[in-house]
Write an enzyme that holds these catalytic residues in place. Structure first.
Site, PDB file in Angstrom:
ATOM      1  N   ASP A 175      46.348  53.249  60.970  1.00  0.00           N
ATOM      2  CA  ASP A 175      46.486  54.350  61.936  1.00  0.00           C
ATOM      3  C   ASP A 175      47.963  54.260  62.635  1.00  0.00           C
ATOM      4  O   ASP A 175      47.979  53.891  63.919  1.00  0.00           O
ATOM      5  CB  ASP A 175      45.516  54.832  62.902  1.00  0.00           C
ATOM      6  CG  ASP A 175      45.685  56.100  63.631  1.00  0.00           C
ATOM      7  OD1 ASP A 175      46.769  56.707  63.224  1.00  0.00           O
ATOM      8  OD2 ASP A 175      44.858  56.236  64.677  1.00  0.00           O
ATOM      9  N   GLU A 197      37.718  62.526  62.701  1.00  0.00           N
ATOM     10  CA  GLU A 197      37.684  62.416  64.189  1.00  0.00           C
ATOM     11  C   GLU A 197      37.063  63.621  64.575  1.00  0.00           C
ATOM     12  O   GLU A 197      37.642  64.354  65.823  1.00  0.00           O
ATOM     13  CB  GLU A 197      39.206  62.178  64.651  1.00  0.00           C
ATOM     14  CG  GLU A 197      39.453  60.848  64.065  1.00  0.00           C
ATOM     15  CD  GLU A 197      41.004  60.362  64.722  1.00  0.00           C
ATOM     16  OE1 GLU A 197      41.161  59.140  64.931  1.00  0.00           O
ATOM     17  OE2 GLU A 197      41.741  61.568  64.923  1.00  0.00           O
ATOM     18  N   GLU A 239      53.154  56.822  69.273  1.00  0.00           N
ATOM     19  CA  GLU A 239      52.058  56.871  69.808  1.00  0.00           C
ATOM     20  C   GLU A 239      51.858  55.259  70.129  1.00  0.00           C
ATOM     21  O   GLU A 239      51.395  54.784  71.062  1.00  0.00           O
ATOM     22  CB  GLU A 239      51.064  57.364  68.836  1.00  0.00           C
ATOM     23  CG  GLU A 239      49.575  57.130  69.532  1.00  0.00           C
ATOM     24  CD  GLU A 239      48.712  57.849  68.457  1.00  0.00           C
ATOM     25  OE1 GLU A 239      48.973  58.212  67.310  1.00  0.00           O
ATOM     26  OE2 GLU A 239      47.470  57.560  68.770  1.00  0.00           O
TER      27      GLU A 239
HETATM   28  C1  GCV Z   1      45.879  64.310  65.978  1.00  0.00           C
HETATM   29  C2  GCV Z   1      45.311  59.340  65.657  1.00  0.00           C
HETATM   30  C3  GCV Z   1      45.875  59.692  66.851  1.00  0.00           C
HETATM   31  C4  GCV Z   1      45.128  61.116  66.886  1.00  0.00           C
HETATM   32  C5  GCV Z   1      45.359  62.003  65.845  1.00  0.00           C
HETATM   33  C6  GCV Z   1      45.176  61.269  64.510  1.00  0.00           C
HETATM   34  C7  GCV Z   1      45.291  61.979  63.260  1.00  0.00           C
HETATM   35  O1  GCV Z   1      43.977  59.032  65.641  1.00  0.00           O
HETATM   36  O2  GCV Z   1      45.226  58.926  67.769  1.00  0.00           O
HETATM   37  O3  GCV Z   1      45.644  61.677  68.049  1.00  0.00           O
HETATM   38  O4  GCV Z   1      45.051  63.294  65.919  1.00  0.00           O
HETATM   39  O5  GCV Z   1      45.514  60.011  64.534  1.00  0.00           O
HETATM   40  O6  GCV Z   1      46.169  61.373  62.663  1.00  0.00           O
HETATM   41  O7  GCV Z   1      44.608  62.988  62.991  1.00  0.00           O
END
Ligand code: GCV
Length: 696
Positions: free
Chosen positions: A380, A301, A408
């Site tokens: 995720d 990411e 989340e």
């Molecule tokens: C910290 C998901 C979340 C991101 C997070 C990522 C991860 O994609 O939306 O906010 O980033 O997981 O676990 O690294």
């Protein structure tokens, strides 16, 4: 200690434990003797005695807090003595010697609690064991479960029990739903030390022994905690956690050597880079000698990583591990590695393959102070996913399972969602890699574990706390933090057992406790019903991840979740499809690939099906999707009714704040119901067989 922040002990008017006290322990509890030896084997005598003393202080604090009992504390050495009317807290070996006892060995960080007619003995295997024994003893007292003449022996299932914070140094929290950071504000460490100590107690009370304080998305390379600008303050924070047996970790940015403008590369095989990290580690450990190490998100990411230089994650992790090795530090390297460039037209690409594809080939190539941290599911943190195939398949690498306590995708601490419900499923998942292949059987360390082909060293989970007065925004979300700690300690605990403990500690044994218990256990299925049909996830609003948007991520480079068309839904992950199932042990691969054997709650994760596919209840898939949306909404109405039934039996502020959230949840459930049902009706042209209005 402040009254304001402590939890688990919310409304103690009806503590069952009061009865136990009356029944005889009260006299014993008037004096507490800490047995602090003159020396301890191994290093860090100061740190270790600090934990031991803290254990005794915690016991006094707990007695005062829960029962308004003021005990006096005395400190004694190892010299032999006879037991008198008092509470003894000390190392098992010392207590055995001092009082000629025969308390059995329990394993690292474990304890024995022994209640005799004249004494209460809390014997830790080591100092952390003393601390955990104290908390357990207080909890058992409160639950009315500390009977006279009993002996309880416990030890944690695994050595690493960690919380990850996704706190940014500007004070915001990525995916945080309980206010701002406890640690940071405005690019500084800025905190109330008392609040941090309360937080440390909260975590230690359920056995947490590590915490990473900053976001894994480090991003702002110019503002790194590993610089002298911050290290002094990080050291002060570490000092608050230390007596509670909690070691800090720092998330680092892989590109720091050039982010800090010292080098023009971060290539892990470049000797200058290795030297840079070595010197940096030396510097960091001068400030924080017991830092547990670094947590790393790389090549994911947008975060930098070894792929930038054509290197492997083994190269990256091992280079850092070498820098930390002289300091006994560890590298925890996350397996959530994907810089997705999913093209929805290419159906052969499947994001869920990433963790296994990237890390299974590297198994055995990591240094012994590297641990891989693997998200529990391959996608995720969706409401429903299968457990990732890496567990059981990693045979030569120490690793951790990553859970998410912050909600989340699970209601963002507005919607009630009791997470141990799904964690119980995860712990019971059979990897089928060995005879004892269930996740809960893979925990541990040492030979027993190696024989089973896995090295699951514990859990890490993303924190759900922030500066909100009740820590977690939604008061009942505290149960998730509590449950996480308890599960780290004993992965075989059921969701129901954990809920009963937490509600007992928080609301006593009356009607309120029963009601909250029922609500917790009904909450996960409710949320799953209105938002995530049969394993098809990702129908959320992009970026915020709250509220429905069926195609929100569907044509996005971050991957597709369900591939809905007018005639079909779901992803074929069988060998004929993306082939993802082949990453599992053969038994599971066959089970998931076979429609008849695949669990229905994962049906659309593994299969692509027509809407008229007949489910086990005889109804079509589409009708089941419609029905479960309605049922989910009704389940929230029921949660509200249960809550209303206990109005007046508990603290009014707690009542009102939870009530307000439940009403928002109802509106949310309604939105999910209507948006999804409307979507499916429009997409398929097939209406609800029961003739309900499915759009407004
Ligand atoms: C910290 C998901 C979340 C991101 C997070 C990522 C991860 O994609 O939306 O906010 O980033 O997981 O676990 O690294």
């Amino acid at each position: 200690m402040t009254n304001e922040y402590d939890c688990w002990f919310q409304d103690r008017r009806s503590f069952t434990g009061n009865e136990t006290l009356k029944a005889g322990l009260r006299e014993i509890l008037r004096t507490v003797t800490a047995i602090v030896p003159g020396s301890l084997p191994g290093e860090a005598f100061e740190e270790r005695t600090a934990i031991l003393r803290q254990a005794a202080m915690e016991f006094l604090w707990g007695l005062k807090k829960c029962y308004n009992l003021s005990a006096s504390l005395s400190v004694s050495g190892e010299e032999s003595a006879s037991i008198s009317n008092t509470v003894y807290i000390g190392l098992r070996s010392n207590l055995n010697k001092k009082f000629s006892l025969n308390l059995p060995a329990v394993g690292a960080e474990g304890f024995v609690i022994k209640v005799t007619k004249t004494a209460l003995i809390i014997a830790g295997e080591d100092e952390r064991g003393c601390l955990y024994g104290v908390y357990r003893c207080l909890a058992l007292l409160a639950l009315g479960k500390l009977a006279a003449e009993t002996e309880i022996a416990e030890a944690p299932a695994a050595p690493i029990r960690m919380i990850n914070h996704w706190d940014n140094i500007d004070g915001s929290i990525e995916r945080g739903y309980a206010g701002r950071s406890l640690f940071f504000n405005n690019d500084r460490l800025d905190y109330d030390p008392q609040r941090i100590a309360d937080y440390a107690r909260l975590l230690a009370s359920v056995g947490i022994n590590r915490i990473s304080i900053n976001n894994v998305n480090v991003r702002r390379a110019a503002k790194l905690l590993i610089t002298e600008e911050y290290l002094g303050d990080v050291a002060k924070l570490a000092a608050i956690f230390r007596p509670f047996g909690i070691r800090l970790m720092l998330s680092i940015n892989f590109s720091a050597p050039y982010g800090l403008k010292d080098l023009d590369t971060a290539d892990p095989l470049d000797a200058r880079v290795a030297e840079w990290w070595k010197k940096r580690a030396d510097l960091i450990y001068r400030y924080i000698p017991d830092l547990a190490g670094f947590l790393v998100k790389a090549d994911s990411e947008g975060e930098p990583g070894p792929f930038q230089y054509g290197r492997t994650h083994g190269d990256g992790a091992n280079m850092l591990a070498a820098a930390l090795k002289p300091h006994n530090g560890e590298v925890i390297w996350r397996c959530f590695v994907y810089n997705s460039a999913q093209d929805w037209r290419d159906r052969s690409v499947d994001r869920v393959r990433a963790a296994y594809d990237n890390f299974k080939p590297l198994d055995g190539s990591f240094a012994d102070n590297v641990l891989l941290q693997v998200k529990w599911g391959p996608m995720d943190f969706q409401l429903r996913e299968p457990v990732t195939p890496l567990f059981g398949a990693l045979k030569k690498t120490r690793h951790l399972m990553e859970l998410q306590i912050t909600q989340e995708y699970t209601g963002q601490q507005i919607d009630l969602c009791y997470l141990p419900y799904i964690w119980e499923d995860i712990m019971n998942f059979d990897t089928a890699h060995s005879e004892h292949g269930k996740i809960k059987e893979l925990f541990g360390s040492g030979d027993r574990h190696l024989l089973q082909g896995g090295l699951l060293q514990g859990l890490a989970a993303i924190s759900n706390v922030g500066l909100d007065g009740n820590w977690t925004g939604h008061t009942l979300a505290q149960a998730n933090l509590y449950g996480y700690g308890r599960l780290c300690w004993d992965p075989s605990l059921s969701a129901a057992a954990i809920a009963a403990e937490w509600t007992g500690l928080s609301f006593g044994s009356g009607k309120a406790a029963d009601a909250v218990n029922e609500m917790l256990l009904k909450s996960y299925p409710a949320l799953e019903k209105y938002s995530a049909p049969f394993g098809a996830g990702g129908m959320i609003t992009p970026h915020s991840h709250y509220g429905p948007n069926v195609e929100g991520y569907e044509y996005d480079r971050w991957g597709d979740y369900h591939r809905i068309t007018w005639d079909r839904i779901g992803i074929d992950r069988s060998p004929q499809g993306t082939g993802y199932v082949t990453q599992y042990a053969p038994k599971n691969a066959a089970r998931f690939a076979d429609l008849a054997q695949c669990p229905e709650n994962l049906l659309l994760f593994f299969h692509r099906l027509p809407y008229d596919y007949k489910m086990k209840n005889g109804q079509t898939l589409l009708q089941n999707i419609y029905d479960t949306r309605f049922e989910g909404y009704e389940a929230v109405e029921e949660l509200i009714k249960i809550w209303e039934s206990i109005k007046g039996t508990l603290n009014a502020d707690v009542y009102e704040s939870v009530y307000a959230r439940l009403k928002r949840q109802l509106a949310n459930a309604r939105e999910w119901r209507d948006v999804l049902n409307t979507y499916f009706w429009r997409k398929t042209g097939i209406g609800d067989a029961k003739g309900r209005t499915i759009y407004e």
